[in-house]
Design a protein around this motif. Structure first.
Motif, PDB file in Angstrom:
ATOM      1  N   GLN A  56     -56.798  55.471  57.964  1.00 32.55           N
ATOM      2  CA  GLN A  56     -57.533  54.324  57.444  1.00 32.55           C
ATOM      3  C   GLN A  56     -57.040  54.116  56.026  1.00 32.55           C
ATOM      4  O   GLN A  56     -57.211  54.996  55.173  1.00 32.55           O
ATOM      5  CB  GLN A  56     -59.041  54.563  57.483  1.00 32.55           C
ATOM      6  CG  GLN A  56     -59.618  54.583  58.888  1.00 32.55           C
ATOM      7  CD  GLN A  56     -61.125  54.777  58.910  1.00 32.55           C
ATOM      8  OE1 GLN A  56     -61.748  54.955  57.869  1.00 32.55           O
ATOM      9  NE2 GLN A  56     -61.717  54.751  60.089  1.00 32.55           N
ATOM     10  N   ASN A  92     -53.917  53.846  64.008  1.00 26.07           N
ATOM     11  CA  ASN A  92     -54.756  53.071  63.087  1.00 26.07           C
ATOM     12  C   ASN A  92     -56.211  53.136  63.536  1.00 26.07           C
ATOM     13  O   ASN A  92     -56.544  52.702  64.638  1.00 26.07           O
ATOM     14  CB  ASN A  92     -54.276  51.614  63.036  1.00 26.07           C
ATOM     15  CG  ASN A  92     -54.902  50.841  61.891  1.00 26.07           C
ATOM     16  OD1 ASN A  92     -55.999  51.170  61.427  1.00 26.07           O
ATOM     17  ND2 ASN A  92     -54.210  49.827  61.419  1.00 26.07           N
ATOM     18  N   GLU A  94     -58.867  51.804  61.712  1.00 21.28           N
ATOM     19  CA  GLU A  94     -59.696  50.912  60.901  1.00 21.28           C
ATOM     20  C   GLU A  94     -60.636  50.056  61.746  1.00 21.28           C
ATOM     21  O   GLU A  94     -61.710  49.684  61.293  1.00 21.28           O
ATOM     22  CB  GLU A  94     -58.808  50.025  60.019  1.00 21.28           C
ATOM     23  CG  GLU A  94     -58.050  50.828  58.962  1.00 21.28           C
ATOM     24  CD  GLU A  94     -57.237  49.960  58.033  1.00 21.28           C
ATOM     25  OE1 GLU A  94     -57.360  48.715  58.135  1.00 21.28           O
ATOM     26  OE2 GLU A  94     -56.476  50.503  57.216  1.00 21.28           O
ATOM     27  N   ASP A  95     -60.243  49.755  62.957  1.00 18.55           N
ATOM     28  CA  ASP A  95     -61.115  49.023  63.875  1.00 18.55           C
ATOM     29  C   ASP A  95     -61.919  50.042  64.679  1.00 18.55           C
ATOM     30  O   ASP A  95     -61.368  50.810  65.473  1.00 18.55           O
ATOM     31  CB  ASP A  95     -60.282  48.151  64.812  1.00 18.55           C
ATOM     32  CG  ASP A  95     -61.151  47.234  65.673  1.00 18.55           C
ATOM     33  OD1 ASP A  95     -62.392  47.407  65.667  1.00 18.55           O
ATOM     34  OD2 ASP A  95     -60.589  46.355  66.357  1.00 18.55           O
ATOM     35  N   LYS A  97     -64.117  49.592  67.017  1.00 18.48           N
ATOM     36  CA  LYS A  97     -64.648  49.092  68.291  1.00 18.48           C
ATOM     37  C   LYS A  97     -64.598  50.145  69.397  1.00 18.48           C
ATOM     38  O   LYS A  97     -65.609  50.431  70.052  1.00 18.48           O
ATOM     39  CB  LYS A  97     -63.881  47.842  68.718  1.00 18.48           C
ATOM     40  CG  LYS A  97     -64.292  47.307  70.089  1.00 18.48           C
ATOM     41  CD  LYS A  97     -63.393  46.166  70.532  1.00 18.48           C
ATOM     42  CE  LYS A  97     -63.726  45.736  71.951  1.00 18.48           C
ATOM     43  NZ  LYS A  97     -62.825  44.656  72.436  1.00 18.48           N
ATOM     44  N   ALA A 294     -69.622  45.010  59.255  1.00 16.80           N
ATOM     45  CA  ALA A 294     -68.376  45.732  59.009  1.00 16.80           C
ATOM     46  C   ALA A 294     -67.910  45.419  57.596  1.00 16.80           C
ATOM     47  O   ALA A 294     -68.256  44.371  57.033  1.00 16.80           O
ATOM     48  CB  ALA A 294     -67.309  45.346  60.026  1.00 16.80           C
ATOM     49  N   ASP A 296     -64.356  45.882  54.786  1.00 18.97           N
ATOM     50  CA  ASP A 296     -62.919  46.110  54.694  1.00 18.97           C
ATOM     51  C   ASP A 296     -62.543  46.230  53.226  1.00 18.97           C
ATOM     52  O   ASP A 296     -62.855  45.349  52.415  1.00 18.97           O
ATOM     53  CB  ASP A 296     -62.147  44.949  55.348  1.00 18.97           C
ATOM     54  CG  ASP A 296     -60.654  45.214  55.425  1.00 18.97           C
ATOM     55  OD1 ASP A 296     -60.273  46.404  55.353  1.00 18.97           O
ATOM     56  OD2 ASP A 296     -59.878  44.255  55.553  1.00 18.97           O
ATOM     57  N   CYS A 313     -61.264  37.322  59.616  1.00 24.91           N
ATOM     58  CA  CYS A 313     -60.965  38.493  60.450  1.00 24.91           C
ATOM     59  C   CYS A 313     -62.211  39.365  60.612  1.00 24.91           C
ATOM     60  O   CYS A 313     -62.519  39.832  61.720  1.00 24.91           O
ATOM     61  CB  CYS A 313     -59.833  39.305  59.835  1.00 24.91           C
ATOM     62  SG  CYS A 313     -58.230  38.478  59.860  1.00 24.91           S
ATOM     63  N   LEU A 314     -62.921  39.578  59.508  1.00 22.29           N
ATOM     64  CA  LEU A 314     -64.152  40.374  59.561  1.00 22.29           C
ATOM     65  C   LEU A 314     -65.197  39.718  60.451  1.00 22.29           C
ATOM     66  O   LEU A 314     -65.869  40.372  61.252  1.00 22.29           O
ATOM     67  CB  LEU A 314     -64.731  40.550  58.150  1.00 22.29           C
ATOM     68  CG  LEU A 314     -64.354  41.817  57.365  1.00 22.29           C
ATOM     69  CD1 LEU A 314     -65.012  41.766  55.989  1.00 22.29           C
ATOM     70  CD2 LEU A 314     -64.773  43.072  58.097  1.00 22.29           C
ATOM     71  N   ARG A 317     -64.638  40.236  64.127  1.00 24.23           N
ATOM     72  CA  ARG A 317     -64.994  41.593  64.550  1.00 24.23           C
ATOM     73  C   ARG A 317     -66.504  41.758  64.678  1.00 24.23           C
ATOM     74  O   ARG A 317     -67.009  42.325  65.648  1.00 24.23           O
ATOM     75  CB  ARG A 317     -64.441  42.616  63.546  1.00 24.23           C
ATOM     76  CG  ARG A 317     -62.947  42.839  63.638  1.00 24.23           C
ATOM     77  CD  ARG A 317     -62.418  43.600  62.442  1.00 24.23           C
ATOM     78  NE  ARG A 317     -63.168  44.820  62.191  1.00 24.23           N
ATOM     79  CZ  ARG A 317     -63.035  45.559  61.090  1.00 24.23           C
ATOM     80  NH1 ARG A 317     -62.192  45.178  60.139  1.00 24.23           N
ATOM     81  NH2 ARG A 317     -63.733  46.667  60.937  1.00 24.23           N
ATOM     82  N   GLU A 320     -68.268  39.847  67.605  1.00 23.82           N
ATOM     83  CA  GLU A 320     -68.092  40.518  68.897  1.00 23.82           C
ATOM     84  C   GLU A 320     -69.144  41.612  69.075  1.00 23.82           C
ATOM     85  O   GLU A 320     -69.704  41.784  70.156  1.00 23.82           O
ATOM     86  CB  GLU A 320     -66.677  41.110  68.979  1.00 23.82           C
ATOM     87  CG  GLU A 320     -66.366  41.691  70.342  1.00 23.82           C
ATOM     88  CD  GLU A 320     -64.923  42.148  70.468  1.00 23.82           C
ATOM     89  OE1 GLU A 320     -64.589  42.789  71.473  1.00 23.82           O
ATOM     90  OE2 GLU A 320     -64.129  41.877  69.540  1.00 23.82           O
TER      91      GLU A 320
END
Length: 528
Positions: A56, A92, A94-95, A97, A294, A296, A313-314, A317, A320
């Protein structure tokens, strides 16, 4: 010499109390092995057996055991990790989900063994199986897995047999997780949450350990330093060290008034009890989150175009996650971390009321209305951003966060799928337990099942049922929660914050019993 004898006497008395009291509960702590790395290896089996790190930003936040064997450690910089292990594969992370989804699957598996499951992050869970063991006709005599410092001492309360049975249930849970989800885990079995969490760390990975009550003090003193006790963080530890307390034994023998002066009565009592392995906290059934969001973090940016791009982008995410949750929020919050010229950072947040349209976060079947609603949310977020930045022309931003909240309380919606009430199906004939159900619940739950539960567990169930009694929607107040003398029709049309202010004034008025002639209520009195 007298002080040393006094310390020994205190330890002896506490040990005696621990061995003679009734250790009624059986708590299992489930900790998933190198969780993020395991999820990645399940999604991509070609990674199995290879050194794997989860990155991350510029950090390796965790890694699998193959990487640890080659010198890679948690929270190591990527540069340092690759120097230690040039063959390290980086995924990666960082997501979150996939990690969240697997965490939910694990939670539901554990719930099939007991309704009393408490999540601790994504990879840890406490499970109280006391009620399950009390119903078993046969008692397990042999412990499954390891036993911490196995000895011939037997507690008179019968907890040894109960904990042995708990170890068998823990083994079944771990086998279930591995067979159904491909997940390996460690488990600790003890008579309280603190000890279950601690003893589970003594044999890793993919193993389990049971702590008998006669060995509880041995486990605690093996920690050496108070900071190794869960619940004692860095701030408390600094204060303890200022008092010269740097061992478990010193914390146990320190007079309580000295701890109280430094920490306050509540914290002082709590941490001294923890130092003896005493933890009376219950396993709290994990409820649905009060907010979903979330964040970032990134290198400083100072362009609104870049801010908008990162927020979009945030937002995708988070939407969803909100859609998957299924509830409808009415609050949107933006968090910004600003970098000042002096190089220190300041976090600031703003939030506002929104009208959320269901289906906004769905990746399929999106129509013009969905995209229109996203644009509206983005406009709201940029307005909040401008309020946070204000007149600062030299702003730099290093973090953005979005969260939705203001979900309907469980009082105003049907019981959740994972509610404890699903374990009490309707029966046509039932006998009332010692403590009756709330009137609104009678006839909907099997009261005979309640009758069989231990008193403390039955009380928790009753409290849970009481909390789920239907109540009026806070957005649509009824005459009963309208302030006295205020026209309900007018009251319903007021903004939420004004209604809350009126209700707060009414409560304060009742408490103080003082009539105030000049307050907000007078503007909404019924016409005579």
């Amino acid at each position: 010499m007298e002080e040393e004898n006094g310390d020994q006497e205190l330890l002896f008395n506490t040990s005696a109390d621990q061995s003679t009291k009734k250790h009624e509960r059986v708590i299992i702590h489930i900790d998933i092995d190198c969780y993020y790395a395991q999820v990645e290896m399940i999604l991509n089996p070609s990674l199995c057996g290879k050194p794997l790190g989860i990155k991350q930003k510029n950090l390796v936040v965790t890694c699998n055991y193959e990487a640890r064997a080659l010198g890679v450690e948690k929270l190591m910089t990527i540069k340092s990790a690759l120097e230690k292990c040039p063959s390290l594969i980086l995924a990666n992370g960082e997501d979150l989900k996939n990690y969240r989804e697997m965490s939910e699957k694990i939670y539901h598996v554990l719930q099939s063994y007991s309704p009393f499951v408490e999540k601790l992050g994504l990879d840890e869970n406490f499970v109280d199986v006391t009620h399950k063991i009390m119903k078993l006709p046969e008692v397990q005599q042999v412990v499954s897995g390891h036993t911490f410092q196995d000895s011939d001492d037997i507690c008179a309360c019968g907890c040894t047999e109960r904990l042995a049975q708990g170890s068998l249930i823990a083994q079944k849970m771990r086998d279930h997780l591995r067979n159904e989800l491909g997940i390996t885990s460690c488990a600790g079995i003890a008579f309280n949450k603190l000890l279950a969490k601690l003893v589970g760390t003594t044999h890793k990975p993919n193993q389990q350990t049971t702590l008998l009550s006669t060995s509880s003090l041995s486990l605690i003193t093996s920690l050496k330093h108070p900071r190794n006790i869960p619940g004692i963080g860095s701030a408390i530890n600094r204060k303890l060290e200022a008092l010269g307390i740097d061992t478990i034994e010193k914390l146990q023998s320190t007079e309580i008034f000295k701890l109280t002066e430094a920490l306050g009565a509540k914290t002082a009592n709590q941490i001294q009890q923890l130092s003896f392995g005493i933890d009376n906290s219950r396993v709290k059934i994990t409820d649905r989150p009060k907010s979903i969001g979330a964040e970032d973090g990134f290198i400083p940016i100072r362009s609104e175009v870049e801010v908008r791009k990162k927020l979009m982008c945030l937002l995708d995410r988070v939407l969803e996650l909100v859609e998957k949750d299924g509830r409808k929020p009415n609050q949107l919050k933006l968090t910004v971390r600003k970098l000042h010229p002096s190089s220190h950072s300041v976090r600031e947040s703003r939030q506002t009321t929104i009208e959320y349209a269901t289906g906004t976060g769905s990746s399929t079947n999106q129509g013009p209305g969905d995209e229109k609603h996203k644009i509206k949310l983005m406009t709201t977020l940029m307005n909040l951003f401008e309020k946070i930045i204000g007149c600062d022309v030299s702003w730099q931003v290093t973090l953005l966060g979005i969260s939705f909240s203001g979900y309907p309380s469980k009082n105003s919606e049907s019981p959740a799928e994972n509610s404890i009430n699903k374990y009490f199906p309707v029966k046509t004939s039932s006998s009332r337990p010692d403590e009756p159900l709330p009137p609104a619940k009678r006839g909907r739950f099997d009261e005979s099942v309640l009758q069989e539960l231990p008193p403390d567990i039955r009380q928790e169930v009753l409290e849970d049922m009481q909390n789920q009694l239907p109540s009026s929607d806070p957005q649509k107040p009824t005459d009963s929660n309208c302030p006295k003398g205020v026209d309900p029709l007018v009251f319903r049309e007021l903004p939420v914050e004004i209604r809350e202010e009126l209700l707060a004034e009414e409560r304060m008025k009742k408490q103080s019993n003082i009539k105030k002639s000049n307050n907000l209520l007078q503007y909404f009195r019924k016409a005579s």
